[in-house]
Design an enzyme around this catalytic site. Structure first.
Site, PDB file in Angstrom:
ATOM      1  CG  HIS A  16     -36.154   6.451 -62.927  1.00 30.19           C
ATOM      2  ND1 HIS A  16     -34.789   6.255 -62.838  1.00 30.19           N
ATOM      3  CD2 HIS A  16     -36.308   7.653 -63.557  1.00 30.19           C
ATOM      4  CE1 HIS A  16     -34.166   7.289 -63.389  1.00 30.19           C
ATOM      5  NE2 HIS A  16     -35.065   8.151 -63.840  1.00 30.19           N
ATOM      6  CG  HIS A  18     -37.583  12.541 -64.647  1.00 33.90           C
ATOM      7  ND1 HIS A  18     -36.462  13.111 -64.095  1.00 33.90           N
ATOM      8  CD2 HIS A  18     -37.196  11.323 -65.112  1.00 33.90           C
ATOM      9  CE1 HIS A  18     -35.431  12.287 -64.236  1.00 33.90           C
ATOM     10  NE2 HIS A  18     -35.850  11.197 -64.845  1.00 33.90           N
ATOM     11  CE  LYS A 102     -30.522   8.870 -61.004  1.00 32.57           C
ATOM     12  NZ  LYS A 102     -31.571   9.310 -61.917  1.00 32.57           N
ATOM     13  CG  HIS A 139     -27.790   8.702 -65.263  1.00 29.46           C
ATOM     14  ND1 HIS A 139     -28.939   9.124 -65.889  1.00 29.46           N
ATOM     15  CD2 HIS A 139     -26.892   8.481 -66.257  1.00 29.46           C
ATOM     16  CE1 HIS A 139     -28.739   9.162 -67.207  1.00 29.46           C
ATOM     17  NE2 HIS A 139     -27.491   8.785 -67.452  1.00 29.46           N
ATOM     18  CG  HIS A 177     -32.298   5.064 -66.567  1.00 25.71           C
ATOM     19  ND1 HIS A 177     -30.934   5.024 -66.532  1.00 25.71           N
ATOM     20  CD2 HIS A 177     -32.627   6.302 -66.134  1.00 25.71           C
ATOM     21  CE1 HIS A 177     -30.468   6.186 -66.106  1.00 25.71           C
ATOM     22  NE2 HIS A 177     -31.476   6.971 -65.846  1.00 25.71           N
ATOM     23  CG  ASP A 250     -35.849   7.856 -67.247  1.00 26.84           C
ATOM     24  OD1 ASP A 250     -35.994   8.852 -66.502  1.00 26.84           O
ATOM     25  OD2 ASP A 250     -34.934   7.752 -68.080  1.00 26.84           O
TER      26      ASP A 250
HETATM   27  C1  NCD Z   1     -34.254  12.608 -67.875  1.00 23.50           C
HETATM   28  C2  NCD Z   1     -34.883  14.003 -67.743  1.00 23.50           C
HETATM   29  O1  NCD Z   1     -35.301  14.546 -68.767  1.00 23.50           O
HETATM   30  O2  NCD Z   1     -34.975  14.516 -66.622  1.00 23.50           O
HETATM   31  N1  NCD Z   1     -34.007  12.345 -69.252  1.00 23.50           N
HETATM   32  C3  NCD Z   1     -33.856  11.127 -69.813  1.00 23.50           C
HETATM   33  O3  NCD Z   1     -33.536  11.063 -71.006  1.00 23.50           O
HETATM   34  N2  NCD Z   1     -34.029  10.021 -69.138  1.00 23.50           N
HETATM   35  C4  NCD Z   1     -33.036  12.525 -67.047  1.00 23.50           C
HETATM   36  C5  NCD Z   1     -32.552  11.132 -66.808  1.00 23.50           C
HETATM   37  O4  NCD Z   1     -33.198  10.327 -66.154  1.00 23.50           O
HETATM   38  O5  NCD Z   1     -31.462  10.810 -67.295  1.00 23.50           O
HETATM   39 ZN    ZN Z   2     -34.677   9.613 -65.195  1.00 22.40          ZN
END
Ligand code: NCD
Ligand code: ZN
Length: 346
Positions: A16, A18, A102, A139, A177, A250
């Site tokens: 996971h 970003h 997702k 999520h 998460h 995450d």
């Molecule tokens: C994530 C993001 O900033 O893209 N933020 C987070 O707090 N985890 C989005 C997500 O995974 O919920």
């Molecule tokens: Zn995330």
């Protein structure tokens, strides 16, 4: 008991992650590629990744940012919208590089406004995913304003997760998460087609980190950190070696100014010390031997992908964590900024 001086284990994967796009992406991809062989790349860009075509060009952009000499494979994900078609799902499965879809409940988190409100509208799509073997990443938080933010995950389980798992017994679902003991119980009691990722921040910190001794926006993420009893339940699940639980950082970078604001955004950056942080958790529990299962084996098995062949080594010497990291034209404040982490990547 003395610390082991180093640990060597199968190169891990991040299930996971970003990485954003453009110059920001170039700043963060190297931290992940140094540690992980593969990562599940979240599709919540400002303009979400909703087609195989865009997933392909996003994948190319990530590959171009991998430092020379490192091997790293981005595993792509489509963002579910009310417009997602069965045709696109079949195309995704055939692509080989799209592994999952997702679901961001609309309004749940960063860039989720184009997500799906009522999952019942997408049942025909989930049916196709079940048939073609694409994983369903969720999520898991309800979004209604009247529900207390600390209860949103537990209520989501009752309202949605239980029903989804029953309605689609052959669909492989990752509860992303997880943050509560209710989620740990649900995942353990569900079939082997339901698993969960766990972040380093939810293993290491409780909600005091955000709220006690001053408001600390760099500990704010979604789902939000919970009470200590929930952290303890997550730690127990992670270090147990149970195949249903695996590593998903995450790591969610945001520019410093976007977090230190009157409406600071959710997301914690951890890719710079991700494996090292998990090692701290497993060491504290006397379970370093299970780190490899959690970080390198359970996720690959759940996704039906080969286990990595390479190894990595962590040395038990502490390293200083920078106060700030370059983030495209901005800077970001990473997890443990200005502090120390007990392990160092060899
Ligand atoms: C994530 C993001 O900033 O893209 N933020 C987070 O707090 N985890 C989005 C997500 O995974 O919920
Ligand atoms: Zn995330």
């Amino acid at each position: 008991m003395s610390r082991s001086t180093e640990i060597t284990f199968i190169r891990p994967d991040d299930w996971h992650l970003h990485v954003r796009e453009g110059e920001a992406l170039k700043s963060v991809v190297p931290d992940t590629a140094k540690r992980f062989a593969r990562a599940i790349i979240m599709p919540n860009l400002a303009e979400p990744i909703t087609t195989v075509k865009r997933a392909a060009s996003y994948r190319d952009e990530i590959l171009a940012a991998v430092p020379k000499g490192l091997k790293f494979e981005p595993l792509m994900v489509l963002y579910l919208t009310p417009q997602t078609t069965a045709k696109e799902i079949r195309k995704a499965a055939k692509s080989g590089f799209v592994k999952a879809v997702k679901w961001y409940p609309a309004g749940a988190t960063t860039n989720s406004d184009k997500g799906v409100k009522d999952i019942a509208d997408c049942y025909p799509i989930l049916k196709v995913m079940e048939e073609v073997g694409l994983k369903f990443l969720v999520h898991g938080e309800v979004t209604d304003e009247s529900t207390d933010i600390f209860d949103r995950e537990a209520i989501f389980i009752e309202r949605h997760m239980k029903k989804l798992a029953l309605d689609f017994p052959d669909l492989k679902i990752v509860f992303e998460h997880i943050t509560t003991e209710e989620a740990v119980h649900f995942v353990k009691s569900a079939s082997s087609n339901v698993a969960a990722t766990i972040t380093p921040q939810h293993l290491l910190y409780n909600r005091n980190a955000i709220l006690a001794g001053g408001l600390k926006p760099h500990y704010y993420c979604l789902p939000v950190l919970k009470r200590e009893k929930h952290r303890l339940a997550l730690v127990k699940a992670a270090v147990s070696g149970d195949p249903k639980f695996f590593l998903g950082t995450d790591s969610a970078p945001h520019a410093k100014g976007a977090k230190e604001s009157s409406c600071g955004c959710a997301g914690i950056y951890s890719s710079h010390i991700a494996v090292e942080l998990y090692a701290e958790v497993f060491e504290a529990e006397g379970c370093l031997k299970n780190l490899e299962k959690f970080a390198s084996i359970n996720g690959a098995n759940f996704y039906g992908l080969p286990i990595n062949k390479e190894m990595i080594t962590l040395k038990s010497v502490s390293t200083a964590v920078p106060k700030e990291i370059k983030f495209g034209d901005h800077i970001l404040v990473p997890l443990r900024a200005g502090g120390k982490v007990a392990w160092t990547l060899a």
